[in-house]
Motif scaffolding. Structure first.
Motif, PDB file in Angstrom:
ATOM      1  N   GLU A 145     -15.812   3.730  31.778  1.00 44.35           N
ATOM      2  CA  GLU A 145     -14.613   4.573  31.651  1.00 44.35           C
ATOM      3  C   GLU A 145     -14.176   4.631  30.186  1.00 44.35           C
ATOM      4  O   GLU A 145     -13.831   3.608  29.593  1.00 44.35           O
TER       5      GLU A 145
ATOM      6  N   THR B  61      -8.618   6.357  29.918  1.00 47.86           N
ATOM      7  CA  THR B  61      -7.746   6.189  31.084  1.00 47.86           C
ATOM      8  C   THR B  61      -6.333   5.884  30.634  1.00 47.86           C
ATOM      9  O   THR B  61      -6.112   5.110  29.697  1.00 47.86           O
TER      10      THR B  61
ATOM     11  N   THR C 164     -12.265  -0.408  41.795  1.00 48.90           N
ATOM     12  CA  THR C 164     -12.746   0.974  41.897  1.00 48.90           C
ATOM     13  C   THR C 164     -14.171   1.140  41.374  1.00 48.90           C
ATOM     14  O   THR C 164     -14.677   2.260  41.325  1.00 48.90           O
TER      15      THR C 164
ATOM     16  N   ALA D  92     -12.017  13.446  36.231  1.00 46.68           N
ATOM     17  CA  ALA D  92     -12.374  13.353  37.644  1.00 46.68           C
ATOM     18  C   ALA D  92     -11.345  14.029  38.549  1.00 46.68           C
ATOM     19  O   ALA D  92     -11.719  14.700  39.520  1.00 46.68           O
TER      20      ALA D  92
ATOM     21  N   SER E  54     -11.919   9.012  34.583  1.00 44.39           N
ATOM     22  CA  SER E  54     -10.961   8.958  35.691  1.00 44.39           C
ATOM     23  C   SER E  54      -9.600   9.504  35.268  1.00 44.39           C
ATOM     24  O   SER E  54      -8.793   9.879  36.114  1.00 44.39           O
TER      25      SER E  54
ATOM     26  N   PRO F 262      -7.832   5.983  38.621  1.00 38.78           N
ATOM     27  CA  PRO F 262      -9.057   5.186  38.495  1.00 38.78           C
ATOM     28  C   PRO F 262     -10.049   5.369  39.634  1.00 38.78           C
ATOM     29  O   PRO F 262     -11.265   5.455  39.395  1.00 38.78           O
ATOM     30  N   SER F 263      -9.562   5.461  40.846  1.00 39.59           N
ATOM     31  CA  SER F 263     -10.467   5.574  41.994  1.00 39.59           C
ATOM     32  C   SER F 263     -11.188   6.913  42.041  1.00 39.59           C
ATOM     33  O   SER F 263     -12.154   7.083  42.802  1.00 39.59           O
TER      34      SER F 263
ATOM     35  N   LEU G 110     -13.042   8.200  39.771  1.00 38.64           N
ATOM     36  CA  LEU G 110     -14.276   8.269  38.990  1.00 38.64           C
ATOM     37  C   LEU G 110     -15.511   8.256  39.885  1.00 38.64           C
ATOM     38  O   LEU G 110     -16.377   9.128  39.781  1.00 38.64           O
TER      39      LEU G 110
ATOM     40  N   SER H 125     -15.659  11.386  42.176  1.00 32.14           N
ATOM     41  CA  SER H 125     -16.054  12.611  41.482  1.00 32.14           C
ATOM     42  C   SER H 125     -17.565  12.677  41.285  1.00 32.14           C
ATOM     43  O   SER H 125     -18.154  13.768  41.341  1.00 32.14           O
TER      44      SER H 125
END
Length: 389
Positions: free
Chosen positions: A66, A69, A100, A285, A314, A318-319, A321, A324
């Motif tokens: 990541e 973020t 995540t 995402a 993301s 966060p979840s 990513l 997607s």
């Protein structure tokens, strides 16, 4: 950027077998073995060695990387003007990302402040970065953390704040941000007003004054701040990113500055110019999943269909990513390519050569994922061979 890993508390060993391994160019039934934190063997077949985890056909893929973020800022300020203790916020942020599937994160922190009692914001990045680096050195984190400085060109204190950082901070990314109303991300002032007035409780007069002040700051500081931020990124040894490029001319300037990847270009023309210049293209995402930008800019789906997407972030969920990536896999009918957008491609963009793929000798950052009606469900997360989720 130095690709050596940040300090961690431990390394581990594991073997995940009878899995569908998502490799760079194919999906292979097999097993992956991690020894002392590094991938030591990748084997084909459905056998399950003694002591191995039988994945029963679940996917096994690299840990997610990541690059951008807002999640840490959300943890330190869970509500407007609510300051949360930083160490608990850092630990909660780290645990959320691990849950995540994110095993490497570049924590975004704003540098550049506006000293205005009504609509301004104060410096915070230096103190927060010190706390993050101390927590990392103490081994408090589950995953790998690097620093990402979001350089706000349209501000009063940018260069003073950046001067407080140096190469020892191991800053991975400096992104050039210009949030002046009427251009880039906030071309639509109606959407900007709906977003910022609600967040900060502004009246119509407050909003108009805020817009006028930001435009004044841009005319006063933009050129010097952009040049200075580019110099500071070079001093840090950081990768340079652009943010919200809208026109081919802006992309040309970004490329001239040495930008390696473009965060969230707002038009297809800008994304096409990035491709022509060899600048990697990042999109959010949430945009992919929702099918639209919340700011009214180009849909990530349009860029996907035009082959103008390299990296996914993301952004503020966060979840999103991992989800997607599976959306992209359906759209492209190419799971390895989609997974590369959240693993190998971002790692390459920031010159991290030790992660992002399932290959012998790379970090043991691994996910086990089961899909239910095409929705990915995480069943295990390993960071440097240690199970963290």
């Amino acid at each position: 950027m130095n690709s050596a890993s940040p300090p961690i508390s431990s390394v581990g060993s594991a073997c995940l077998a009878n899995a569908q391994l998502i490799l760079r160019d194919r999906v292979m039934r097999g097993s992956v073995t991690i020894a002392d934190g590094l991938i030591s063997e990748v084997s084909e077949g459905d056998n399950v060695p003694i002591g191995a985890i039988d994945c029963a056909g679940d996917y096994v893929l690299p840990g997610l990387v990541e690059l951008h973020t807002d999640n840490l800022e959300r943890h330190i300020e869970p509500r407007p003007k609510v300051d949360w203790p930083h160490l608990p916020a850092l630990i909660a942020h780290d645990a959320e990302l691990a849950s995540t599937g994110i095993t490497t994160v570049f924590d975004a922190m704003r540098v550049g402040s506006i000293l205005n009692a009504k609509a301004g914001y104060a410096p915070y990045a230096r103190n927060l970065a010190t706390e993050l680096l101390n927590a990392r050195a103490a081994g408090h984190f589950r995953i790998s953390h690097f620093l990402h400085l979001r350089a706000e060109i349209c501000s009063e204190t940018l260069l003073d704040e950046m001067a407080a950082f140096g190469p020892a901070d191991r800053i991975g990314i400096v992104s050039l941000m210009d949030h002046t109303p009427g251009q880039r991300q906030f071309r639509d002032l109606v959407k900007l007003k709906a977003y910022i007035a609600k967040k900060r409780g502004m009246t119509d007069a407050d909003f108009e004054a805020h817009v006028a002040n930001l435009k004044r700051l841009q005319s006063t500081y933009a050129a010097a701040h952009e040049a200075g931020a580019v110099r500071e990124a070079a001093r840090f040894g950081a990768v340079l990113a652009s943010h919200d490029d809208t026109t081919a001319a802006q992309v040309h300037v970004s490329h001239k500055n040495g930008v390696r990847f473009a965060e969230f270009p707002t038009t297809q023309a800008a994304a096409k110019a990035c491709r022509d210049k060899g600048v990697a293209i990042m999109m959010g995402a949430p945009n992919i999943i929702r099918g639209a930008s919340h700011s009214g800019n180009v849909s990530a789906g349009d860029l996907v269909d035009a082959d103008l997407l390299d990296i996914v972030s993301s952004d503020y969920v966060p979840s999103a990513l991992l989800l997607s990536a599976f959306h992209l896999a359906e759209r492209w009918d190419d799971l390895p390519r989609a997974i590369s957008c959240v693993t190998d491609n971002p790692a390459q963009a920031v010159k991290l050569s030790d992660r992002g793929r399932i290959e012998v000798g790379l970090r043991g950052d691994i996910l086990r994922v089961k899909t239910v009606d095409t929705v990915p469900l995480i069943r295990g997360v390993w960071s440097h061979g240690v199970r963290v989720g």
